[in-house]
Design an enzyme around this catalytic site. Structure first.
Site, PDB file in Angstrom:
ATOM      1  N   ARG A   1     -10.537 -20.192   5.479  1.00 45.74           N
ATOM      2  CA  ARG A   1      -9.397 -20.280   6.384  1.00 45.74           C
ATOM      3  C   ARG A   1      -9.824 -20.417   7.843  1.00 45.74           C
ATOM      4  O   ARG A   1      -9.209 -21.166   8.603  1.00 45.74           O
ATOM      5  CB  ARG A   1      -8.535 -19.028   6.234  1.00 45.74           C
ATOM      6  CG  ARG A   1      -7.895 -18.950   4.884  1.00 45.74           C
ATOM      7  CD  ARG A   1      -7.250 -17.623   4.646  1.00 45.74           C
ATOM      8  NE  ARG A   1      -6.509 -17.681   3.392  1.00 45.74           N
ATOM      9  CZ  ARG A   1      -5.743 -16.716   2.930  1.00 45.74           C
ATOM     10  NH1 ARG A   1      -5.620 -15.607   3.609  1.00 45.74           N
ATOM     11  NH2 ARG A   1      -5.102 -16.859   1.798  1.00 45.74           N
TER      12      ARG A   1
ATOM     13  N   HIS B   1      -3.888 -12.305   9.390  1.00 49.31           N
ATOM     14  CA  HIS B   1      -4.367 -11.030   8.861  1.00 49.31           C
ATOM     15  C   HIS B   1      -5.348 -10.435   9.865  1.00 49.31           C
ATOM     16  O   HIS B   1      -6.163 -11.150  10.425  1.00 49.31           O
ATOM     17  CB  HIS B   1      -5.073 -11.250   7.518  1.00 49.31           C
ATOM     18  CG  HIS B   1      -5.400  -9.993   6.775  1.00 49.31           C
ATOM     19  ND1 HIS B   1      -4.577  -9.452   5.812  1.00 49.31           N
ATOM     20  CD2 HIS B   1      -6.462  -9.160   6.866  1.00 49.31           C
ATOM     21  CE1 HIS B   1      -5.128  -8.348   5.333  1.00 49.31           C
ATOM     22  NE2 HIS B   1      -6.272  -8.146   5.956  1.00 49.31           N
TER      23      HIS B   1
ATOM     24  N   GLU C   1      -3.789  -3.039   4.879  1.00 45.61           N
ATOM     25  CA  GLU C   1      -4.260  -3.829   6.019  1.00 45.61           C
ATOM     26  C   GLU C   1      -4.611  -2.977   7.236  1.00 45.61           C
ATOM     27  O   GLU C   1      -5.373  -3.410   8.108  1.00 45.61           O
ATOM     28  CB  GLU C   1      -3.207  -4.892   6.401  1.00 45.61           C
ATOM     29  CG  GLU C   1      -3.769  -5.974   7.310  1.00 45.61           C
ATOM     30  CD  GLU C   1      -2.770  -7.072   7.665  1.00 45.61           C
ATOM     31  OE1 GLU C   1      -1.719  -7.170   6.995  1.00 45.61           O
ATOM     32  OE2 GLU C   1      -3.053  -7.818   8.618  1.00 45.61           O
TER      33      GLU C   1
ATOM     34  N   ALA D   1       0.829  -1.209   0.000  1.00 47.48           N
ATOM     35  CA  ALA D   1       0.000   0.000   0.000  1.00 47.48           C
ATOM     36  C   ALA D   1       0.860   1.256   0.000  1.00 47.48           C
ATOM     37  O   ALA D   1       0.609   2.200  -0.763  1.00 47.48           O
ATOM     38  CB  ALA D   1      -0.937  -0.005   1.212  1.00 47.48           C
TER      39      ALA D   1
ATOM     40  N   ALA E   1       7.454   6.086  12.461  1.00 42.46           N
ATOM     41  CA  ALA E   1       6.498   7.148  12.747  1.00 42.46           C
ATOM     42  C   ALA E   1       5.919   6.911  14.133  1.00 42.46           C
ATOM     43  O   ALA E   1       5.465   5.812  14.449  1.00 42.46           O
ATOM     44  CB  ALA E   1       5.394   7.148  11.700  1.00 42.46           C
TER      45      ALA E   1
ATOM     46  N   GLU F   1       9.795   3.889   6.697  1.00 42.29           N
ATOM     47  CA  GLU F   1       9.681   2.464   7.048  1.00 42.29           C
ATOM     48  C   GLU F   1      10.464   2.231   8.332  1.00 42.29           C
ATOM     49  O   GLU F   1      11.640   2.533   8.414  1.00 42.29           O
ATOM     50  CB  GLU F   1      10.229   1.587   5.918  1.00 42.29           C
ATOM     51  CG  GLU F   1      10.389   0.118   6.270  1.00 42.29           C
ATOM     52  CD  GLU F   1       9.116  -0.544   6.801  1.00 42.29           C
ATOM     53  OE1 GLU F   1       8.069  -0.459   6.132  1.00 42.29           O
ATOM     54  OE2 GLU F   1       9.171  -1.115   7.919  1.00 42.29           O
TER      55      GLU F   1
ATOM     56  N   ASP G   1       0.686   0.192  14.661  1.00 40.45           N
ATOM     57  CA  ASP G   1       1.069   1.580  14.993  1.00 40.45           C
ATOM     58  C   ASP G   1       0.129   2.612  14.363  1.00 40.45           C
ATOM     59  O   ASP G   1      -0.258   3.583  15.007  1.00 40.45           O
ATOM     60  CB  ASP G   1       2.489   1.905  14.502  1.00 40.45           C
ATOM     61  CG  ASP G   1       3.538   0.972  15.079  1.00 40.45           C
ATOM     62  OD1 ASP G   1       3.172   0.023  15.797  1.00 40.45           O
ATOM     63  OD2 ASP G   1       4.732   1.204  14.797  1.00 40.45           O
TER      64      ASP G   1
ATOM     65  N   ALA H   1      -5.801  -9.373  -0.090  1.00 41.60           N
ATOM     66  CA  ALA H   1      -4.973  -8.419   0.662  1.00 41.60           C
ATOM     67  C   ALA H   1      -4.130  -7.587  -0.297  1.00 41.60           C
ATOM     68  O   ALA H   1      -4.036  -6.360  -0.162  1.00 41.60           O
ATOM     69  CB  ALA H   1      -4.074  -9.137   1.658  1.00 41.60           C
TER      70      ALA H   1
ATOM     71  N   GLY I   1       2.338 -14.734  -0.606  1.00 39.93           N
ATOM     72  CA  GLY I   1       2.436 -15.385  -1.908  1.00 39.93           C
ATOM     73  C   GLY I   1       2.360 -14.386  -3.058  1.00 39.93           C
ATOM     74  O   GLY I   1       2.698 -14.705  -4.187  1.00 39.93           O
TER      75      GLY I   1
HETATM   76  P1  ADP Z   1       0.082  -3.460   3.396  1.00 44.47           P
HETATM   77  O1  ADP Z   1      -0.151  -4.791   2.751  1.00 44.47           O
HETATM   78  O2  ADP Z   1      -1.140  -2.845   3.939  1.00 44.47           O
HETATM   79  O3  ADP Z   1       0.896  -2.560   2.532  1.00 44.47           O
HETATM   80  P2  ADP Z   1       2.437  -4.394   4.831  1.00 44.47           P
HETATM   81  O4  ADP Z   1       2.473  -5.236   6.030  1.00 44.47           O
HETATM   82  O5  ADP Z   1       2.869  -5.006   3.534  1.00 44.47           O
HETATM   83  O6  ADP Z   1       0.970  -3.773   4.720  1.00 44.47           O
HETATM   84  O7  ADP Z   1       3.354  -3.104   5.034  1.00 44.47           O
HETATM   85  C1  ADP Z   1       3.279  -2.284   6.178  1.00 44.47           C
HETATM   86  C2  ADP Z   1       4.654  -1.679   6.440  1.00 44.47           C
HETATM   87  O8  ADP Z   1       4.558  -0.613   7.400  1.00 44.47           O
HETATM   88  C3  ADP Z   1       5.643  -2.685   7.033  1.00 44.47           C
HETATM   89  O9  ADP Z   1       6.829  -2.706   6.267  1.00 44.47           O
HETATM   90  C4  ADP Z   1       5.895  -2.146   8.457  1.00 44.47           C
HETATM   91  O10 ADP Z   1       7.186  -2.439   8.954  1.00 44.47           O
HETATM   92  C5  ADP Z   1       5.675  -0.658   8.272  1.00 44.47           C
HETATM   93  N1  ADP Z   1       5.356   0.077   9.506  1.00 44.47           N
HETATM   94  C6  ADP Z   1       4.509  -0.316  10.492  1.00 44.47           C
HETATM   95  N2  ADP Z   1       4.456   0.610  11.473  1.00 44.47           N
HETATM   96  C7  ADP Z   1       5.279   1.628  11.106  1.00 44.47           C
HETATM   97  C8  ADP Z   1       5.661   2.887  11.704  1.00 44.47           C
HETATM   98  N3  ADP Z   1       5.185   3.259  12.897  1.00 44.47           N
HETATM   99  N4  ADP Z   1       6.534   3.684  11.037  1.00 44.47           N
HETATM  100  C9  ADP Z   1       7.039   3.295   9.829  1.00 44.47           C
HETATM  101  N5  ADP Z   1       6.726   2.128   9.230  1.00 44.47           N
HETATM  102  C10 ADP Z   1       5.860   1.298   9.841  1.00 44.47           C
END
Ligand code: ADP
Length: 455
Positions: A284, A394, A423, A15, A157, A34, A225, A438, A47
């Site tokens: 599932r 999930h 998510e 996302a 963040a 990140e 978070d 997802a 997957g």
């Molecule tokens: P989506 O499928 O919704 O994109 P993902 O799990 O693939 O979700 O990606 C979410 C990302 O956000 C992960 O790489 C995670 O480490 C990162 N993340 C989560 N919390 C924080 C935060 N507080 N600050 C920066 N990155 C974050």
């Protein structure tokens, strides 16, 4: 330190990357934050399959599908708890999102094959090369670099900033050395922080069933978070109690098993007594509960070489395969007797089960569990037998967003300058997310968020 951009995107998964790319494409200056040392989140370790209706691959394969059918399957799969209007936005835009991945981001999808996950009426999940999200994340990262978007890893963040009117103006973050950085956002902030499957306390807070007894398939950064940060600004949450387990995971680590995708081509599930106990293509949640109800709370997945030759999971996921063998949780046996004995299952009982499977395969009807795709003949070895447990996979609940991905407050009004996708949001999947939805959700709404925040 202080830095200023038009758009701040939090979280570098499917996302977040999609939002960052679209915002930049629309002319905004963008930073992607990140918190982990490397990008990808759950998207990377998934997957990578992505549902969309009326794609070029469906056309090639002669599969008839429609937006309406995709909407219907998704809503029904989640017990009609998902928001029908939002599910329609997903279904209407997923195809363009998949084409964008293919044409703009240069993701390679298999051209002659699709997955049909449980709950879908037709084959509609595009399969990325290698059958993993790594193909998506690698290509998204390449595109990000090409477009000159700033990426800050090891940057967490902590807090959203808002002005007196309530408009979100930036993010307070912590860098690798514990240094504080304020990222000002002229236009807005996109939350793309993923779910909370790796946060046991938060799982228990919203649904006590999902405490320590479950491991998780999720990336360590999935700690909710973004949900907590948005809540501080009055954001509304929905569907938080809906937590999904994936039925077939590594009993040592909780990691999802992609080798076990042979289930979609006819592998069966048996318990310690060598007996089947559930339809293998059930939802599932149904399969997970059924496994936990067996003695010991685990199951074995069993398939033969004929099935293996169709699904090719042992070859495609060779690293996982080798590791499972090394851990002693997967065994390849020449005979069924040998397969049974490896896990101390009564060989005669297992033989009886396979005899029934073969009989039902021949008759074209599974009289025990009504396998929807029809069972396959398993009389010939070699056999693969794999021990498995369900694991938290999930979190369906999260932030409430509207059609333009604005985050809504508890009064049902959008919070100015705040967008969310993936998510971390909670409006699409209802009680149960279907396989392949997802990635569709993350990429489709990630793109919309990026386009909207840049306006
Ligand atoms: P989506 O499928 O919704 O994109 P993902 O799990 O693939 O979700 O990606 C979410 C990302 O956000 C992960 O790489 C995670 O480490 C990162 N993340 C989560 N919390 C924080 C935060 N507080 N600050 C920066 N990155 C974050």
């Amino acid at each position: 330190a202080e830095q200023t951009y038009d758009v701040v995107v939090i979280g570098a998964g499917g996302a977040g990357f999609s939002a960052a790319l679209e915002a930049k494409q629309a002319g905004a200056s963008v930073v992607l934050l990140e918190k982990m040392p490397s990008v990808g989140g759950n998207t990377l370790i998934s997957g990578g399959e992505m549902n969309a209706a009326n794609t070029w691959v469906q056309e090639k394969m002669g599969i008839k599908d429609s937006v309406d059918l995709f909407v219907e399957d998704t809503l029904k799969g989640g017990d009609n708890v998902g928001d029908p209007e939002m599910v329609r936005v997903l279904a209407e835009n997923a195809t363009a999102a998949a084409e964008w991945l293919k044409n703009d981001v240069k993701v390679n999808f298999l051209e002659d094959n699709l997955f049909q996950f449980g709950g879908h009426s037709v084959k509609r999940a595009l399969i990325p090369e290698g059958h993993t999200g790594a193909e998506l994340i690698t290509k998204l990262k390449t595109k990000l670099d090409e477009m000159g978007i700033d990426l800050k890893t090891n940057t967490k963040a902590d807090k959203l900033l808002a002005d007196e009117s309530g408009k979100v103006t930036g993010v307070e973050a912590t860098g690798a050395n514990g240094n504080k950085i304020t990222f000002h956002a002229n236009k807005g902030v996109v939350i793309a922080t993923g779910g909370f499957g790796s946060n046991v306390e938060m799982r228990k807070q919203y649904n006590p069933e999902f405490g320590e007894k479950y491991m998780t398939t999720d990336a360590p950064g999935s700690t909710g978070d973004g949900i907590v940060m948005a809540q501080d600004l009055g954001a509304a949450l929905t569907n938080m109690e809906s937590i999904q387990t994936y039925p077939v995971c590594n009993p040592e680590t909780g990691v999802i098993s992609l080798v076990a995708d042979s289930r979609f081509d006819g592998a069966i599930l048996v318990n310690q007594s060598g007996k089947r106990f559930v339809e293998e293509l059930e939802r599932r949640d149904v399969i997970s509960r059924a496994i936990l109800a067996q003695p010991g709370g685990y199951a074995y997945q069993l398939w033969n070489q004929d099935i293996g030759d169709i699904s090719k999971t042992a070859e495609v996921h060779k690293d996982e395969y080798d590791m499972l063998v090394k851990q002693g949780v997967l065994y390849k046996a020449d005979t069924l007797k040998e397969a049974a004995e490896f896990f101390k299952i009564d060989p005669e009982a297992l033989q009886e089960t396979i005899d029934r499977v073969n009989k039902f395969a021949k008759a074209g009807k599974d009289e025990d569990f009504n396998h929807r795709a029809g069972l396959k003949d398993m009389s010939k070895g070699p056999y693969y037998i794999q021990k498995a447990v369900p694991s938290v996979h999930h979190t369906m609940g999260g932030l409430v967003i509207n059609k333009t991905t604005q985050v809504m407050n508890e009064k049902g009004e959008p919070i100015p300058g705040l967008f969310a996708a993936g998510e971390v949001t909670g409006v699409i999947h209802g009680t149960n997310r279907l396989g392949g939805n997802a990635i569709a959700d993350a990429i489709t709404f990630g793109r919309i968020a990026g386009q909207e925040v840049a306006k």
